[in-house]
Design an enzyme around this catalytic site. Structure first.
Site, PDB file in Angstrom:
ATOM      1  N   HIS A 119       0.826  -1.213   0.000  1.00  0.00           N
ATOM      2  CA  HIS A 119       0.000   0.000   0.000  1.00  0.00           C
ATOM      3  C   HIS A 119       0.856   1.257   0.000  1.00  0.00           C
ATOM      4  O   HIS A 119       2.061   1.220   0.243  1.00  0.00           O
ATOM      5  CB  HIS A 119      -0.943   0.013   1.202  1.00  0.00           C
ATOM      6  CG  HIS A 119      -0.248   0.090   2.525  1.00  0.00           C
ATOM      7  ND1 HIS A 119       0.437  -0.979   3.067  1.00  0.00           N
ATOM      8  CD2 HIS A 119      -0.093   1.101   3.403  1.00  0.00           C
ATOM      9  CE1 HIS A 119       0.963  -0.635   4.231  1.00  0.00           C
ATOM     10  NE2 HIS A 119       0.659   0.641   4.457  1.00  0.00           N
ATOM     11  N   ASP A 158       0.403   5.030   1.875  1.00  0.00           N
ATOM     12  CA  ASP A 158      -0.400   5.487   3.010  1.00  0.00           C
ATOM     13  C   ASP A 158      -1.477   6.514   2.619  1.00  0.00           C
ATOM     14  O   ASP A 158      -1.204   7.474   1.887  1.00  0.00           O
ATOM     15  CB  ASP A 158       0.514   6.109   4.085  1.00  0.00           C
ATOM     16  CG  ASP A 158       1.364   5.040   4.772  1.00  0.00           C
ATOM     17  OD1 ASP A 158       0.914   3.880   4.839  1.00  0.00           O
ATOM     18  OD2 ASP A 158       2.473   5.383   5.230  1.00  0.00           O
ATOM     19  N   HIS A 169       4.741   0.054   0.226  1.00  0.00           N
ATOM     20  CA  HIS A 169       5.460  -0.724   1.245  1.00  0.00           C
ATOM     21  C   HIS A 169       4.572  -1.844   1.778  1.00  0.00           C
ATOM     22  O   HIS A 169       3.346  -1.837   1.595  1.00  0.00           O
ATOM     23  CB  HIS A 169       5.970   0.175   2.378  1.00  0.00           C
ATOM     24  CG  HIS A 169       4.915   0.978   3.062  1.00  0.00           C
ATOM     25  ND1 HIS A 169       4.348   2.104   2.498  1.00  0.00           N
ATOM     26  CD2 HIS A 169       4.316   0.827   4.268  1.00  0.00           C
ATOM     27  CE1 HIS A 169       3.453   2.608   3.321  1.00  0.00           C
ATOM     28  NE2 HIS A 169       3.394   1.843   4.401  1.00  0.00           N
ATOM     29  N   ARG A 212       4.725   5.925  14.029  1.00  0.00           N
ATOM     30  CA  ARG A 212       4.677   6.493  12.667  1.00  0.00           C
ATOM     31  C   ARG A 212       3.983   7.845  12.670  1.00  0.00           C
ATOM     32  O   ARG A 212       2.903   7.983  13.262  1.00  0.00           O
ATOM     33  CB  ARG A 212       3.938   5.563  11.715  1.00  0.00           C
ATOM     34  CG  ARG A 212       4.151   5.950  10.249  1.00  0.00           C
ATOM     35  CD  ARG A 212       3.243   5.150   9.319  1.00  0.00           C
ATOM     36  NE  ARG A 212       1.964   5.822   9.145  1.00  0.00           N
ATOM     37  CZ  ARG A 212       0.889   5.258   8.585  1.00  0.00           C
ATOM     38  NH1 ARG A 212       0.947   4.018   8.154  1.00  0.00           N
ATOM     39  NH2 ARG A 212      -0.223   5.939   8.444  1.00  0.00           N
TER      40      ARG A 212
HETATM   41  C1  SIN Z   1       3.041   0.828   7.811  1.00  0.00           C
HETATM   42  O1  SIN Z   1       2.485   0.293   6.872  1.00  0.00           O
HETATM   43  O2  SIN Z   1       2.967   2.017   8.031  1.00  0.00           O
HETATM   44  C2  SIN Z   1       3.837  -0.030   8.786  1.00  0.00           C
HETATM   45  C3  SIN Z   1       5.033  -0.638   8.187  1.00  0.00           C
HETATM   46  C4  SIN Z   1       5.708  -1.581   9.142  1.00  0.00           C
HETATM   47  O3  SIN Z   1       5.165  -1.895  10.213  1.00  0.00           O
HETATM   48  O4  SIN Z   1       6.796  -2.052   8.841  1.00  0.00           O
END
Ligand code: SIN
Length: 288
Positions: free
Chosen positions: A108, A110, A259, A273
């Site tokens: 995805h 974000d 990611h 985050r």
């Molecule tokens: C995310 O998708 O923001 C998290 C990525 C992760 O936990 O490595």
């Protein structure tokens, strides 16, 4: 500041930078390294209290959870004292286990279902499993560049719908979805190919986590084209796999990457985050 490339596709690692109070010059350099790293920058050895993480993130722009709220569904994952911080963890804020965290366990970009999707996200590692819990990043710019001229011409003119309802099907929040999140501001139409405001390069902007369909195509055509594009984006040559070290702060640019958090561990994993609100995606071709 020392820098080195982390993979041919994407990723730059920086040692010797302190994100707590960077000068304007140092911040400018960090920004350049992010572009050089094709949208992934790993800052090693950071020590960030939530306030410092937030202050550094604000240098990139306004934050979700502050200038604009995130979806109601995810508010239970936010830091109790800092709504700008999303707790990526398999424990809740009281330290109670949540079971296997599926946060981000799908490709995805974000918050792509908002009119102004995320530009960069900044993820700070606090507690990590001894082994496992890596994050994959892929370059949607390289994927776009690898396509034929005819295919790029076709894609440049398309738009896709992004919808939080899709995220609830593939994402981690589907069991406790707040239905008011399924209407209104959590769906948006964006160009399938967007131009990056800093590099000027074009990249694919569709993702399995949030994209429902491509406008103007039959349902089956849209499904097949999206599947083809996802496969192209995530081919091994376009991926960097990040093995986390404690005190890593990883910055990624959602405008030119996707990611995927790998869930292959049983120990605790806890990261913070922040997510920066970006501009409206710039279409590949001028609409003037
Ligand atoms: C995310 O998708 O923001 C998290 C990525 C992760 O936990 O490595």
């Amino acid at each position: 500041m020392n820098s080195q490339r982390l993979s041919p596709a994407l990723g730059v690692e920086i040692v010797g930078f302190d994100a707590r109070e960077p000068s304007d010059d140092d911040f400018g350099q960090i920004h350049e390294y992010l572009v050089e790293g094709a949208g992934v920058l790993v800052l090693r050895d950071q020590t960030l209290e939530p306030e410092q993480h937030i202050a550094f993130s604000r240098r990139f722009g306004d934050l979700f959870g502050e200038a604009e709220p995130l979806q109601n569904t995810v508010t239970r994952y936010l830091h109790p004292d800092h709504p700008q911080i999303f707790r990526v963890s398999n424990k809740n804020a009281d330290g109670q286990p949540l079971g296997r965290s599926r946060a981000g366990n799908y490709w995805h970009s974000d918050v792509s279902f908002r009119l102004r999707p995320a530009s960069v996200s900044l993820l700070y590692a606090i507690e990590l499993p001894r082994i496992g819990g890596d994050t994959l990043f892929c370059s949607t710019t390289l994927a776009y560049d690898s396509l034929s001229k005819e295919m790029r011409f076709f894609l440049d003119r398309l738009e896709a719908r992004h919808d939080f309802a899709i995220n609830t099907q593939v994402g981690f929040s589907h069991e406790q979805i707040e239905t008011d999140d399924l209407a209104g501001q959590n769906a948006a139409i964006h160009p399938v190919v967007r131009r990056h405001p800093d590099s000027g390069r074009k990249g694919l902007f569709v993702n399995p986590g949030n994209t429902s369909h491509i406008l103007g195509l039959h349902e089956g055509e849209s499904r097949m084209l999206l599947a083809f594009l996802y496969k192209r984006c995530t081919q091994p040559e376009f991926i960097y796999r990040h093995s986390w070290r404690p005190h890593d702060l990883v910055i990624w640019d959602n405008r030119c990457t996707m990611h995927y958090a790998i869930v292959d561990y049983d120990a605790d994993r806890y990261l913070h985050r922040t997510t920066v609100i970006g501009e409206r995606p710039i279409p590949a071709i001028s609409t003037d």
